[in-house]
Enzyme design. Structure first.
Site, PDB file in Angstrom:
ATOM      1  N   ASP A 198       0.327 -64.153  28.467  1.00 50.78           N
ATOM      2  CA  ASP A 198       0.193 -62.753  28.040  1.00 50.78           C
ATOM      3  C   ASP A 198       0.353 -62.676  26.524  1.00 50.78           C
ATOM      4  O   ASP A 198       1.127 -61.875  25.999  1.00 50.78           O
ATOM      5  CB  ASP A 198       1.250 -61.893  28.737  1.00 50.78           C
ATOM      6  CG  ASP A 198       0.843 -60.426  28.807  1.00 50.78           C
ATOM      7  OD1 ASP A 198      -0.325 -60.120  28.528  1.00 50.78           O
ATOM      8  OD2 ASP A 198       1.703 -59.583  29.130  1.00 50.78           O
TER       9      ASP A 198
ATOM     10  N   LYS B  86      15.707 -55.140  28.351  1.00 55.48           N
ATOM     11  CA  LYS B  86      14.435 -54.807  28.991  1.00 55.48           C
ATOM     12  C   LYS B  86      14.710 -54.181  30.352  1.00 55.48           C
ATOM     13  O   LYS B  86      15.481 -54.725  31.152  1.00 55.48           O
ATOM     14  CB  LYS B  86      13.576 -56.069  29.154  1.00 55.48           C
ATOM     15  CG  LYS B  86      12.171 -55.807  29.685  1.00 55.48           C
ATOM     16  CD  LYS B  86      11.307 -57.053  29.613  1.00 55.48           C
ATOM     17  CE  LYS B  86       9.880 -56.775  30.042  1.00 55.48           C
ATOM     18  NZ  LYS B  86       9.011 -57.961  29.911  1.00 55.48           N
TER      19      LYS B  86
END
Length: 548
Positions: free
Chosen positions: A287, A152
């Site tokens: 989230d 990431k």
């Protein structure tokens, strides 16, 4: 007050809205009407509006505006039941399909952060991203030791963009707080501050890795949720390497059905996972939109993206649990009491009136599956009730409410016949017994026994000292109270005012005596008229301040 940077950002936002023909959606809102003049500062106004379906135009505008707007679109995308179908479908593309940044930039960021070349860390590395989101994008790779991983990488320059947008939000929130009649109750500045803190946490991938590790420990051995492992040796503030997981994206309902996944079980587990995170662990994934969730054929969740995590205070956790339980039992009187006790509504609120209003809103939705509940109508009624009873927004709970909204929307997509209340009720009842019941009290007592045993030998001596001081008249009790401190400050203030009044009065009397002297003439006292004027003026000023 709006500074120059914020003003330029507002102009840019207006240009993007104009480019996609969306200005009529935003500037029809009462709050934004004063900004309509910005329309005429943009060349796009004269060039005309871009054509295309409205859903596509909204999605592209949010992508152009940056991460905060993309996140807003992601939140909306989880509740397609509240959106027109064309807009809902387009917004769902924001979950993991945001346009990526250049491939070579990702390589540069990784090599600079790890201080090694890609080839020194990975045997394979995909230049093209697997997924791209508002704050970062993900590349697949294989470590030299053979493990499949994902890498990431934060978007370059993302912090500057976020800071500019947060400044805009603060400016709008301050205007709303100052000029909007609902500003005091809805606390827009505090809500933006909570959002500011949350989104800046996302910019530190070391923090995200730590969040993932904690959540992984919380669900170690669980058959409901799996959290991938973190490779700490290759994790930095803007780069994170994690175990790669394989599953079906939760948003692909048809594919899940084809694979024989039990959607009812999956929906129920989603609710149970949420309540376990909030009430068992007080550490929840905030989230949980479909872009961050996958499922195995055994109906087990696989989660990614742990940049936004939430928690609540012990007091709020207790009140929330009691509220949920009272709500599930249709004990609206207790719900009303809890709202007043917690300070969520004013203390002077009549419990019976508030109870009646809650019953009117909630009773029609019980014993109905999610597909039969009109949440647009329900939300409207809830907002009306909140406004009527001056219910204040709780900024510390906004993240929790947003997550619950996501979970409910997810359950609605997976299994519309899901009974959300009955799924959650047994878990909450069990949690409440363990936390508040006799067993919980015994466990807390057992937990504190070592400390109590350590302090026990000191108690006789302490008791003797207190009784001895009391017998000699030397016992001193130190007691602090906010009200007493305020009274003390007010008394000191009044004392100063009395002194000022006495001094001022003395000066006025002195001036009057001087002016009233028999046979007074300027030659007798030289500058006496000036002295008299000064004494009188100072005296009057002191008396005026004392009376204020």
């Amino acid at each position: 007050m709006i500074n120059l940077t914020t003003a330029f950002r507002l102009i840019k936002i207006q240009r993007v809205l104009l480019r996609y023909g969306l200005d009529e959606f935003v500037f029809n809102l009462h709050l934004f009407r004063p900004l309509r003049y910005l329309t005429y500062l943009s060349p796009s106004y004269l060039l005309g509006k871009r054509k295309g379906p409205r859903g596509e135009r909204i999605r592209k505008a949010l992508e152009d505006l940056g991460p905060i707007f993309v996140k807003f679109g992601q939140i909306l995308s989880t509740r397609q039941d509240l959106l027109p179908p064309d807009i809902g479908v387009e917004l769902s593309k924001l979950q993991d399909n945001v346009p990526p940044f250049a491939d070579h930039l990702a390589r540069q960021i990784i090599e600079k952060s790890l201080e090694q070349s890609i080839e020194e860390v990975f045997s394979e590395f995909s230049e093209s991203p697997l997924a791209s989101a508002s704050v970062a994008q993900v590349h697949t790779a294989t470590l030299l030791t053979g493990e499949d991983v994902v890498v990431k990488v934060l978007r370059p320059g993302i912090e500057k963009t976020i800071n500019a947008d947060v400044a805009v939000l603060y400016s709008l929130a301050e205007l709303a707080s100052k000029y909007w009649s609902e500003g005091k109750r809805l606390k827009p500045v505090e809500v933006v501050a909570e959002f500011d803190h949350t989104i800046h946490d996302e910019l530190d991938l070391v923090r995200e890795a730590a969040n993932a590790s904690q959540l992984r420990r919380n669900f170690e051995g669980s058959d409901q949720l799996y959290v991938p492992d973190v490779y700490w040796d290759y994790t930095r503030q803007n780069v994170m390497v994690m175990e790669r997981i394989y599953g079906t994206p939760i948003g692909r309902i048809d594919e899940l059905r084809e694979r024989g996944v039990d959607l009812k079980l999956l929906a129920e587990r989603g609710v149970e996972i949420f309540f376990a995170q909030v009430f068992r662990d007080n550490f929840f994934h905030a989230d949980m939109h479909p872009g961050n969730l996958f499922a195995t054929d055994e109906a087990k969740y696989l989660a990614v993206d742990f940049g936004i995590m939430g928690s609540v205070t012990v007091a709020d956790q207790r009140y929330l649990a009691e509220n949920f339980l009272a709500f599930f039992q249709r004990d609206y009187y207790r719900v009303a009491q809890l709202h007043i006790e917690s300070g969520w509504v004013p203390k002077h609120t009549r419990v019976d009136e508030f109870e009646s209003a809650i019953r009117t809103v909630c009773e029609p939705i019980f014993e109905k599956p999610l597909k039969e509940i009109s949440y647009g109508h329900l939300l409207l009624r809830l907002f009306q009730t909140a406004r009527r009873f001056d219910m204040e927004v709780q900024p510390q709970l906004v993240l929790l409410q947003k997550t619950l909204l996501n979970i409910e929307g997810l359950g609605r997509q997976l299994y519309p016949d899901l009974d959300l209340w009955q799924t959650a009720k047994p878990y909450l009842e069990d949690w409440y017994k363990k936390t508040v019941g006799p067993k919980a009290m015994f466990n807390k007592l057992k937990e504190h026994l070592p400390m109590m045993g350590e302090k026990l030998p000191e108690l006789p001596e302490m008791m003797y000292q207190v009784l001895s001081d009391a017998a000699k008249g030397e016992l001193e009790i130190k007691w602090k109270s906010q009200q007493l401190e305020e009274i003390k400050l007010q008394m000191a203030k009044n004392h100063r005012k009395n002194i000022m009044a006495i001094c001022g009065g003395s000066m006025l009397i002195s001036a009057a005596i001087i002016l009233g002297l028999d046979g007074f003439s300027p030659q007798m006292l030289g500058d006496a008229p000036l002295v008299t004027w000064v004494l009188g003026g100072l005296g009057g000023l002191l008396v005026f301040n004392a009376l204020d």
